[in-house]
Design a protein around this motif. Structure first.
Motif, PDB file in Angstrom:
ATOM      1  N   ASP A   1       0.844  -1.213   0.000  1.00  0.00           N
ATOM      2  CA  ASP A   1       0.000   0.000   0.000  1.00  0.00           C
ATOM      3  C   ASP A   1       0.871   1.251   0.000  1.00  0.00           C
ATOM      4  O   ASP A   1       0.566   2.242  -0.679  1.00  0.00           O
ATOM      5  CB  ASP A   1      -0.887   0.057   1.255  1.00  0.00           C
ATOM      6  CG  ASP A   1      -1.947  -1.032   1.283  1.00  0.00           C
ATOM      7  OD1 ASP A   1      -2.292  -1.560   0.206  1.00  0.00           O
ATOM      8  OD2 ASP A   1      -2.424  -1.343   2.391  1.00  0.00           O
TER       9      ASP A   1
ATOM     10  N   LEU B   1      -0.862  10.914   5.061  1.00  0.00           N
ATOM     11  CA  LEU B   1      -1.854  11.364   4.072  1.00  0.00           C
ATOM     12  C   LEU B   1      -2.586  10.192   3.419  1.00  0.00           C
ATOM     13  O   LEU B   1      -3.686  10.368   2.889  1.00  0.00           O
ATOM     14  CB  LEU B   1      -1.187  12.248   3.019  1.00  0.00           C
ATOM     15  CG  LEU B   1      -0.778  13.640   3.531  1.00  0.00           C
ATOM     16  CD1 LEU B   1       0.159  14.325   2.537  1.00  0.00           C
ATOM     17  CD2 LEU B   1      -2.003  14.513   3.800  1.00  0.00           C
ATOM     18  N   PHE B   2      -1.976   8.981   3.440  1.00  0.00           N
ATOM     19  CA  PHE B   2      -2.689   7.766   2.999  1.00  0.00           C
ATOM     20  C   PHE B   2      -3.821   7.470   3.980  1.00  0.00           C
ATOM     21  O   PHE B   2      -4.973   7.250   3.569  1.00  0.00           O
ATOM     22  CB  PHE B   2      -1.712   6.587   2.922  1.00  0.00           C
ATOM     23  CG  PHE B   2      -2.369   5.238   2.733  1.00  0.00           C
ATOM     24  CD1 PHE B   2      -2.866   4.864   1.497  1.00  0.00           C
ATOM     25  CD2 PHE B   2      -2.464   4.350   3.800  1.00  0.00           C
ATOM     26  CE1 PHE B   2      -3.465   3.609   1.319  1.00  0.00           C
ATOM     27  CE2 PHE B   2      -3.060   3.096   3.626  1.00  0.00           C
ATOM     28  CZ  PHE B   2      -3.561   2.724   2.383  1.00  0.00           C
TER      29      PHE B   2
ATOM     30  N   VAL C   1       2.675   1.767  -3.407  1.00  0.00           N
ATOM     31  CA  VAL C   1       1.727   2.291  -4.393  1.00  0.00           C
ATOM     32  C   VAL C   1       1.383   3.751  -4.073  1.00  0.00           C
ATOM     33  O   VAL C   1       1.348   4.604  -4.975  1.00  0.00           O
ATOM     34  CB  VAL C   1       0.447   1.408  -4.431  1.00  0.00           C
ATOM     35  CG1 VAL C   1      -0.630   2.046  -5.293  1.00  0.00           C
ATOM     36  CG2 VAL C   1       0.783   0.007  -4.924  1.00  0.00           C
ATOM     37  N   TYR C   2       1.175   4.050  -2.789  1.00  0.00           N
ATOM     38  CA  TYR C   2       0.842   5.434  -2.418  1.00  0.00           C
ATOM     39  C   TYR C   2       2.018   6.368  -2.676  1.00  0.00           C
ATOM     40  O   TYR C   2       1.828   7.521  -3.097  1.00  0.00           O
ATOM     41  CB  TYR C   2       0.370   5.544  -0.962  1.00  0.00           C
ATOM     42  CG  TYR C   2      -0.158   6.932  -0.664  1.00  0.00           C
ATOM     43  CD1 TYR C   2      -1.480   7.264  -0.978  1.00  0.00           C
ATOM     44  CD2 TYR C   2       0.659   7.922  -0.152  1.00  0.00           C
ATOM     45  CE1 TYR C   2      -1.957   8.547  -0.784  1.00  0.00           C
ATOM     46  CE2 TYR C   2       0.192   9.216   0.053  1.00  0.00           C
ATOM     47  CZ  TYR C   2      -1.117   9.521  -0.260  1.00  0.00           C
ATOM     48  OH  TYR C   2      -1.583  10.806  -0.074  1.00  0.00           O
TER      49      TYR C   2
ATOM     50  N   GLY D   1       4.193   6.148  -5.073  1.00  0.00           N
ATOM     51  CA  GLY D   1       4.194   6.438  -6.501  1.00  0.00           C
ATOM     52  C   GLY D   1       3.075   7.390  -6.884  1.00  0.00           C
ATOM     53  O   GLY D   1       3.269   8.322  -7.672  1.00  0.00           O
ATOM     54  N   ALA D   2       1.893   7.185  -6.304  1.00  0.00           N
ATOM     55  CA  ALA D   2       0.731   8.007  -6.660  1.00  0.00           C
ATOM     56  C   ALA D   2       0.866   9.427  -6.129  1.00  0.00           C
ATOM     57  O   ALA D   2       0.424  10.379  -6.767  1.00  0.00           O
ATOM     58  CB  ALA D   2      -0.548   7.355  -6.125  1.00  0.00           C
ATOM     59  N   SER D   3       1.476   9.573  -4.960  1.00  0.00           N
ATOM     60  CA  SER D   3       1.519  10.886  -4.310  1.00  0.00           C
ATOM     61  C   SER D   3       2.831  11.620  -4.549  1.00  0.00           C
ATOM     62  O   SER D   3       2.896  12.835  -4.394  1.00  0.00           O
ATOM     63  CB  SER D   3       1.327  10.726  -2.798  1.00  0.00           C
ATOM     64  OG  SER D   3       2.471  10.100  -2.232  1.00  0.00           O
TER      65      SER D   3
END
Lengths: 141, 147
Positions: free
Chosen positions: A29, A64-65, A32-33, A35-37
């Motif tokens: 998680d 922030l996740f 992935v977060y 990379g996304a953020s």
């Protein structure tokens, strides 16, 4: 036109709890977060760095996740994400892989202009705090 | 203790171009698969007309100045002792693909409580039409005396 919100301001009661959302944090998680953020702080993704350099028990979830999952919990209740006007929280407890966090909310107050204020928070299964003192303001038709 | 003269220091304007797949990627990373964040055909049948960004995507477009503050070589915050203590987002309109967001930020406050130093960053994000999209307020806590 498809309506996203099935709630009505008049139907909401002060004190009412919204459906909770539960999530068991997995180390993927955080990858992935990150990379996304764009938040690539290694305390979230590299267990060697987290343990040996930052003296943490393991990698920890991005604050922030956790806050995004809190937002999702409120949006699941209101249906229309555009009706979320405000979200705040304090980051309190660290979450490490395998830990389950429950995201919760309760209606605190109904304001003029069809606005509803909720207390929102997140806690682990042992009731220790993850997100504290949070507030959400939503519009309801 | 962090020098209070940095209160009011500004960052930006910082431009962020919103990409459709980046919006989807953020929502998916936050475990949010609702169609209004992902599915154009569904979104076309709503008042929005296109997919919208998960509101929490503001963490990407409205806090870039906070990253500049953390690395500011004049203020030199002690990053090893720094934690993100609190966060507040206030939204005024939705974000859609290809929006161009401009963030301006400032050090809103610096204060002490016991052995902790607090630094508050405020970012304001506007879209290509000048509309206010989001105000973001981040509170950072530095343990054991700040800079």
């Amino acid at each position: 036109m498809a309506e996203l919100c099935n709630l009505k301001y008049d139907d909401v009661q002060v004190g009412e709890e919204i459906p909770s959302f539960s999530h068991t944090f997995d180390r993927m998680d955080a990858v992935v977060y990150a990379g996304a953020s764009g938040d690539f702080n290694p305390i979230h993704t590299n267990p060697f760095f987290a343990r040996d350099m930052a003296m943490l028990p393991d990698v920890i979830a991005h604050g922030l996740f956790n806050m995004a999952l809190l937002g999702k919990t409120v949006m699941d209740w209101i249906g229309d994400p555009g009706y979320l006007k405000k979200l705040s929280c304090q980051f309190r407890g660290m979450v490490i892989p395998g830990e389950t966090v429950v995201f919760r909310g309760r209606v605190r107050e109904k304001l003029e202009g069809n606005l509803v204020v909720l207390d929102v928070w997140a806690e682990k299964e042992d009731a220790s705090e993850v997100l504290k003192g949070g507030e959400a303001v939503v519009y309801l038709p | 203790m962090i020098d209070h003269r940095w209160i009011g220091k500004t960052y930006g304007p910082i431009k962020y171009e919103v990409g459709r797949e980046k919006m989807r990627e953020y929502a998916a990373a936050a475990k949010d698969y609702r169609p209004i964040f992902h599915d154009e055909e569904f979104a076309a049948q709503t008042g929005y007309g296109d997919i919208i960004a998960m509101p929490n995507f503001a963490a990407v477009y409205a806090l870039r100045g906070a990253g500049m503050l953390l690395l500011d070589q004049e203020i030199k915050l002690n990053l090893a002792m720094l934690v993100h203590g609190a966060q507040e987002f206030e939204w005024f309109t939705v974000v859609k693909p290809n929006d161009v967001i401009t963030e301006t930020g400032r050090v809103a406050d610096i204060y002490e409580k016991g052995n902790l130093d607090f630094v508050v960053y405020e970012g304001e994000a506007r879209n290509q039409d000048g509309e206010l999209v989001c105000r973001a307020r981040a509170t950072f806590i530095i343990r054991g005396g700040g800079a």
